[in-house]
Design a protein around this motif. Structure first.
Motif, mmCIF file in Angstrom:
data_model
loop_
_atom_site.group_PDB
_atom_site.id
_atom_site.type_symbol
_atom_site.label_atom_id
_atom_site.label_comp_id
_atom_site.label_asym_id
_atom_site.label_seq_id
_atom_site.Cartn_x
_atom_site.Cartn_y
_atom_site.Cartn_z
ATOM 1 N N GLU A 81 31.225 -6.379 59.740
ATOM 2 C CA GLU A 81 32.569 -6.763 59.285
ATOM 3 C C GLU A 81 32.546 -7.261 57.842
ATOM 4 O OE1 GLU A 81 34.262 -9.499 62.026
ATOM 5 O OE2 GLU A 81 34.255 -8.057 63.678
ATOM 6 N N VAL A 82 31.601 -8.119 57.531
ATOM 7 C CA VAL A 82 31.500 -8.650 56.169
ATOM 8 C C VAL A 82 31.112 -7.543 55.195
ATOM 9 C CG1 VAL A 82 30.203 -10.236 54.690
ATOM 10 C CG2 VAL A 82 30.980 -10.988 56.943
ATOM 11 N N ALA A 83 30.134 -6.742 55.579
ATOM 12 C CA ALA A 83 29.666 -5.674 54.688
ATOM 13 C C ALA A 83 30.775 -4.672 54.401
ATOM 14 C CB ALA A 83 28.455 -4.975 55.298
ATOM 15 N N TRP A 84 31.486 -4.235 55.426
ATOM 16 C CA TRP A 84 32.531 -3.244 55.187
ATOM 17 C C TRP A 84 33.694 -3.825 54.393
ATOM 18 C CZ3 TRP A 84 32.360 1.586 54.615
ATOM 19 C CH2 TRP A 84 31.393 2.330 55.282
ATOM 20 N N GLY A 85 33.979 -5.098 54.573
ATOM 21 C CA GLY A 85 35.011 -5.717 53.733
ATOM 22 C C GLY A 85 34.632 -5.670 52.267
ATOM 23 N N ALA A 86 33.395 -6.038 51.976
ATOM 24 C CA ALA A 86 32.915 -6.001 50.593
ATOM 25 C C ALA A 86 32.819 -4.567 50.072
ATOM 26 C CB ALA A 86 31.545 -6.688 50.500
ATOM 27 N N LEU A 87 32.362 -3.656 50.939
ATOM 28 C CA LEU A 87 32.238 -2.258 50.504
ATOM 29 C C LEU A 87 33.592 -1.636 50.196
ATOM 30 C CD1 LEU A 87 29.452 -0.997 52.915
ATOM 31 C CD2 LEU A 87 29.286 -1.306 50.441
ATOM 32 N N TYR A 88 34.591 -1.919 51.027
ATOM 33 C CA TYR A 88 35.931 -1.368 50.748
ATOM 34 C C TYR A 88 36.488 -1.913 49.439
ATOM 35 C CZ TYR A 88 36.403 1.052 55.193
ATOM 36 O OH TYR A 88 36.253 1.914 56.242
ATOM 37 N N LEU A 89 36.223 -3.174 49.131
ATOM 38 C CA LEU A 89 36.653 -3.714 47.836
ATOM 39 C C LEU A 89 35.960 -2.984 46.686
ATOM 40 C CD1 LEU A 89 36.778 -7.563 48.509
ATOM 41 C CD2 LEU A 89 38.693 -6.063 47.953
ATOM 42 N N CYS A 90 34.656 -2.766 46.828
ATOM 43 C CA CYS A 90 33.908 -2.056 45.773
ATOM 44 C C CYS A 90 34.376 -0.614 45.627
ATOM 45 C CB CYS A 90 32.415 -2.087 46.076
ATOM 46 S SG CYS A 90 31.653 -3.692 45.815
ATOM 47 N N ILE A 91 34.585 0.072 46.756
ATOM 48 C CA ILE A 91 35.043 1.464 46.705
ATOM 49 C C ILE A 91 36.431 1.540 46.072
ATOM 50 C CG2 ILE A 91 35.742 3.440 48.109
ATOM 51 C CD1 ILE A 91 33.536 2.573 50.120
ATOM 52 N N GLY A 92 37.312 0.633 46.472
ATOM 53 C CA GLY A 92 38.663 0.622 45.898
ATOM 54 C C GLY A 92 38.656 0.341 44.408
#
Length: 133
Positions: free
Chosen positions: A8-19
């Motif tokens: 959950e934490v990783a995907w939250g951070a990854l989606y911010l980076c991808i966006g």
């Protein structure tokens, strides 16, 4: 397998980076084949990302999931190549840097699939973290 809260934490951070990466790439000032091809590569990557969970956890198809990861890595690498083609522009350079953690996570997913197959464990989606009222 890491605990569910890590995902959950990783995907939250990854989606911010991808966006942020997509925003910087899309609104960069360069034009040409690399800008167009990179945008299409990112779109293909996001579509392939959408189907990986379904292929691995729902259909339990390891060969298709690994093929999808290969597609994710190929389109992601090409997107980063296109961004770095314009690295004289700081927006594109930052776009490539912000996309790098997602590529590392994709390699980690490939490792987890390989490890699950070696252990003979059944592919199950991680349970969400318990929510407190």
């Amino acid at each position: 397998m890491p605990p569910a809260w890590v995902f959950e934490v990783a995907w939250g951070a990854l989606y911010l980076c991808i966006g942020a990466s997509a925003y910087l790439f899309w609104f960069g000032r360069a034009v040409g084949w690399a800008s167009t091809a990179g945008a299409w590569a990112l779109l293909a990557n996001l579509l392939a990302n959408r189907y990986w969970t379904r292929l691995y956890f729902t259909y339990r198809s390891v060969p298709l999931a690994v093929l999808d990861i290969a597609l994710l890595l190929a389109t992601g690498a090409f997107y980063m190549f296109c961004a770095l083609w314009h690295m004289w522009d700081v927006y594109y350079f930052l776009a490539a840097l912000l996309f790098a953690p997602y590529m590392a996570w994709t390699l980690f997913a490939l490792y987890l699939v390989w490890r699950a197959e070696q252990d003979g464990s059944v592919a199950t989606a991680p349970e969400p973290c318990a929510r407190r009222p």
